[in-house]
Enzyme design. Structure first.
Site, PDB file in Angstrom:
ATOM      1  CG  ASP A 137      -0.078  -0.397   2.499  1.00 52.74           C
ATOM      2  OD1 ASP A 137       0.853  -0.179   2.798  1.00 52.74           O
ATOM      3  OD2 ASP A 137      -0.750  -1.196   3.462  1.00 52.74           O
ATOM      4  CG  ASP A 163       1.319   4.437   4.458  1.00 53.58           C
ATOM      5  OD1 ASP A 163       0.032   4.021   4.036  1.00 53.58           O
ATOM      6  OD2 ASP A 163       2.078   3.812   5.091  1.00 53.58           O
ATOM      7  CG  ASP A 219       9.539   2.195  12.282  1.00 52.28           C
ATOM      8  OD1 ASP A 219       9.832   2.839  11.332  1.00 52.28           O
ATOM      9  OD2 ASP A 219       8.852   1.153  12.419  1.00 52.28           O
TER      10      ASP A 219
HETATM   11  P1  ATP Z   1       4.658  -3.127   6.005  1.00 55.43           P
HETATM   12  O1  ATP Z   1       3.342  -2.389   5.639  1.00 55.43           O
HETATM   13  O2  ATP Z   1       5.384  -3.756   5.018  1.00 55.43           O
HETATM   14  O3  ATP Z   1       4.392  -3.537   7.686  1.00 55.43           O
HETATM   15  P2  ATP Z   1       5.436  -0.288   6.682  1.00 55.43           P
HETATM   16  O4  ATP Z   1       6.713   0.303   7.131  1.00 55.43           O
HETATM   17  O5  ATP Z   1       4.607   0.351   5.727  1.00 55.43           O
HETATM   18  O6  ATP Z   1       5.676  -1.746   6.301  1.00 55.43           O
HETATM   19  P3  ATP Z   1       3.376   0.196   8.561  1.00 55.43           P
HETATM   20  O7  ATP Z   1       2.836  -0.338   9.920  1.00 55.43           O
HETATM   21  O8  ATP Z   1       2.304   0.187   7.351  1.00 55.43           O
HETATM   22  O9  ATP Z   1       4.645  -0.197   8.100  1.00 55.43           O
HETATM   23  O10 ATP Z   1       3.849   1.922   8.862  1.00 55.43           O
HETATM   24  C1  ATP Z   1       3.879   2.839   7.955  1.00 55.43           C
HETATM   25  C2  ATP Z   1       4.855   3.900   8.445  1.00 55.43           C
HETATM   26  O11 ATP Z   1       4.660   4.350   9.552  1.00 55.43           O
HETATM   27  C3  ATP Z   1       6.189   3.008   8.505  1.00 55.43           C
HETATM   28  O12 ATP Z   1       7.005   2.905   7.235  1.00 55.43           O
HETATM   29  C4  ATP Z   1       7.078   3.845   9.746  1.00 55.43           C
HETATM   30  O13 ATP Z   1       7.659   5.115   8.809  1.00 55.43           O
HETATM   31  C5  ATP Z   1       5.837   4.483  10.397  1.00 55.43           C
HETATM   32  N1  ATP Z   1       5.667   3.581  11.632  1.00 55.43           N
HETATM   33  C6  ATP Z   1       5.080   2.279  11.774  1.00 55.43           C
HETATM   34  N2  ATP Z   1       4.987   1.869  12.897  1.00 55.43           N
HETATM   35  C7  ATP Z   1       5.720   2.683  13.583  1.00 55.43           C
HETATM   36  C8  ATP Z   1       6.082   2.636  14.765  1.00 55.43           C
HETATM   37  N3  ATP Z   1       5.824   1.609  15.735  1.00 55.43           N
HETATM   38  N4  ATP Z   1       7.038   3.767  15.469  1.00 55.43           N
HETATM   39  C9  ATP Z   1       7.316   4.603  14.632  1.00 55.43           C
HETATM   40  N5  ATP Z   1       7.077   4.837  13.263  1.00 55.43           N
HETATM   41  C10 ATP Z   1       6.243   3.769  12.821  1.00 55.43           C
HETATM   42 MG    MG Z   2       2.714  -0.057   5.269  1.00 51.31          MG
END
Ligand code: ATP
Ligand code: MG
Length: 458
Positions: A84, A86, A163
């Site tokens: 997805d 963001d 993160d």
């Molecule tokens: P995936 O979707 O593959 O799990 P992602 O990096 O997109 O990976 P998401 O949980 O969708 O993970 O989160 C989107 C974004 O939000 C991350 O890329 C990161 O920048 C931020 N983020 C997510 N979780 C955290 C956290 N626990 N602490 C700080 N920032 C976070």
């Molecule tokens: Mg994601």
């Protein structure tokens, strides 16, 4: 004082002063914007979904800043396919809503906006600032866990509160350039997972980041930066403070998204598996012949394979495998107490699931399926008369059969039964009848044999 020492001292002081007055240091990662123009990076609009592009342009045309951010850029820069997209912007949730007709504000820990384009939903969030742990008075738990973080901020602050450096890259729709505040591009190129800011503070704020570190390392075959890895050994216990429902979601992301086998390796290496499956970890610690490890590994491989072939998978199967060795052990106590098998299983399942749910909450709908699969393990060898046919019609037969095959492969049971079921499923009606008859004959013969021996012995 020698000149080198003096120079070092001055440098330290200068660094401290810059930190104090710029208000934009994260401790470990200096914040310095590097703009990477379009001709120096591979992110192309061709690889961005239609909905995400429309969102970016919509915000841009309305006079707001609009960036792609986070996981989607990480995936695009490592040849992965983003699941997805963001978007981050300086528009507030209300302002975003005014731009897009089909959008709604979702209020979780902080407000974000879901913008809908047909089946696609794009998540849009307003730049946010992290609270300074010492000054902001942001609500925290005793362990330092951040309870709310919904203060709007600048794009730079938005980058710092993310993160890992690899998750903090921005793609600006205004100039198609990447905005890199924290050395994200270099860490992506070098294959390094690096927590932004002081690792201990960041893990205390949100212990789930430890699991995310393990997951991203597994997903992309990256290494954890030493300072990102080091505190995990000591801080992993903080995962006990995380709500079990959230840990369930994280467990699915670890083991049910196509690279579970590698996540398992990372989780074991970092000694985190026991924080999600304490009972399973205990059986693994005692697993002298390596059968339990083989069972779990082959289940992961199996699930990864199914996911990569777009075949359906259920968390019940994997959770069922993870807890199976615990069930077997727990059941023994009830069997020793002369309980019948079905009852022993029922008791064991109740106890084992109750304990597991304290850590990772398995929703009821999956627990029901897990119990079915477990129960079928004791029924699959009862195939006489029309029993085999009835078992085949059981809605969990397929899962239970796959489960049985894994147990057989791991050497938990004698080989044969799995193969019998494989043949049975492929056989026509006549062949099936024969298979069952042969079975009945053989079993009767055995019983007969025993009977004959008995009087002879007495
Ligand atoms: P995936 O979707 O593959 O799990 P992602 O990096 O997109 O990976 P998401 O949980 O969708 O993970 O989160 C989107 C974004 O939000 C991350 O890329 C990161 O920048 C931020 N983020 C997510 N979780 C955290 C956290 N626990 N602490 C700080 N920032 C976070
Ligand atoms: Mg994601």
């Amino acid at each position: 004082m020698n000149p080198a020492k003096l120079a070092e001292l001055i440098r330290d002081w200068l660094q401290l002063l810059t930190r104090l007055f710029s208000g934009s240091s994260t401790g470990e990662n200096p914040v310095k914007l590097r703009v990477i123009p379009r001709d120096q990076h591979p992110v192309s609009r061709k690889n961005i979904s239609r909905g995400a592009l429309k969102t970016l342009y919509g915000l841009h045309e309305a006079g707001y800043e609009a960036y792609l951010v986070g996981g989607c850029l990480r995936d695009l820069l490592t040849d992965g396919q983003p699941k997805d997209f963001d978007v981050a912007t300086d528009a507030t949730p209300e302002e975003i809503r005014e731009v897009f007709r089909r959008s709604r504000i979702i209020g979780r820990r902080f407000q974000i906006v879901h913008v809908r384009f047909g089946p696609e939903v794009v998540e849009v969030s307003t730049f946010r600032a992290a609270h300074d742990p010492d000054e902001s008075g942001a609500p925290r738990s005793e362990g330092g866990m951040l309870l709310r973080d919904n203060v709007y901020g600048t794009i730079e602050e938005d980058a710092i509160r993310r993160d890992f450096t690899i998750n903090a890259l921005y793609y600006n729709i205004a100039d198609f350039a990447l905005y890199d505040f924290l050395g994200s591009r270099k860490d992506l190129d070098d294959g390094i997972i690096r927590l932004i800011g002081d690792p201990e503070t960041r893990y205390r704020e949100d212990p789930v980041r430890m699991l995310r570190a393990a997951r991203f390392a597994a997903k992309m075959d990256f290494d954890l930066a030493p300072e990102t890895e080091a505190p995990i050994a000591e801080l992993k216990e903080l995962l006990r403070d995380v709500p079990p429902a959230r840990l369930f979601d994280e467990t699915l992301k670890l083991f049910m998204t196509g690279y579970g086998r590698r996540c398992l390796d990372q989780m074991r290496r970092l000694e985190l598996l026991g924080m999600l499956f304490p009972q399973t970890q205990e059986t693994l610690d005692d697993d002298r012949d390596g059968r339990i490890q083989t069972l779990i590994e082959s289940a992961m491989i199996n699930t990864d394979r199914r996911l990569n072939q777009n075949k359906p998978v259920t968390p019940a199967f994997l959770f069922g495998i993870m807890l199976w060795p615990v069930i077997v052990e727990n059941m023994q106590a009830w069997l020793d107490d002369d309980h019948p098998k079905v009852q022993a299983l029922h008791q064991a399942a109740g106890e084992v699931l109750a304990e597991q749910n304290q850590v990772v909450a398995i929703p009821k709908r999956f627990a029901v399926v897990m119990r079915d699969i477990w129960e079928l393990q004791f029924r699959l060898d009862k195939r006489k008369g029309n029993q085999a046919e009835r078992l085949l019609e059981h809605r969990r037969f397929r899962a239970a059969y796959d489960f049985l095959l894994l147990r057989e492969q791991a050497g938990e049971i004698e080989p044969g039964l799995g193969e019998w079921w494989t043949q049975y499923q492929n056989a026509d009606e006549n062949e099936r009848r024969q298979m069952v008859q042969q079975l009945g004959g053989a079993q009767r013969k055995k019983r007969g044999g025993r009977k004959r021996r008995k009087p002879a012995a007495s």
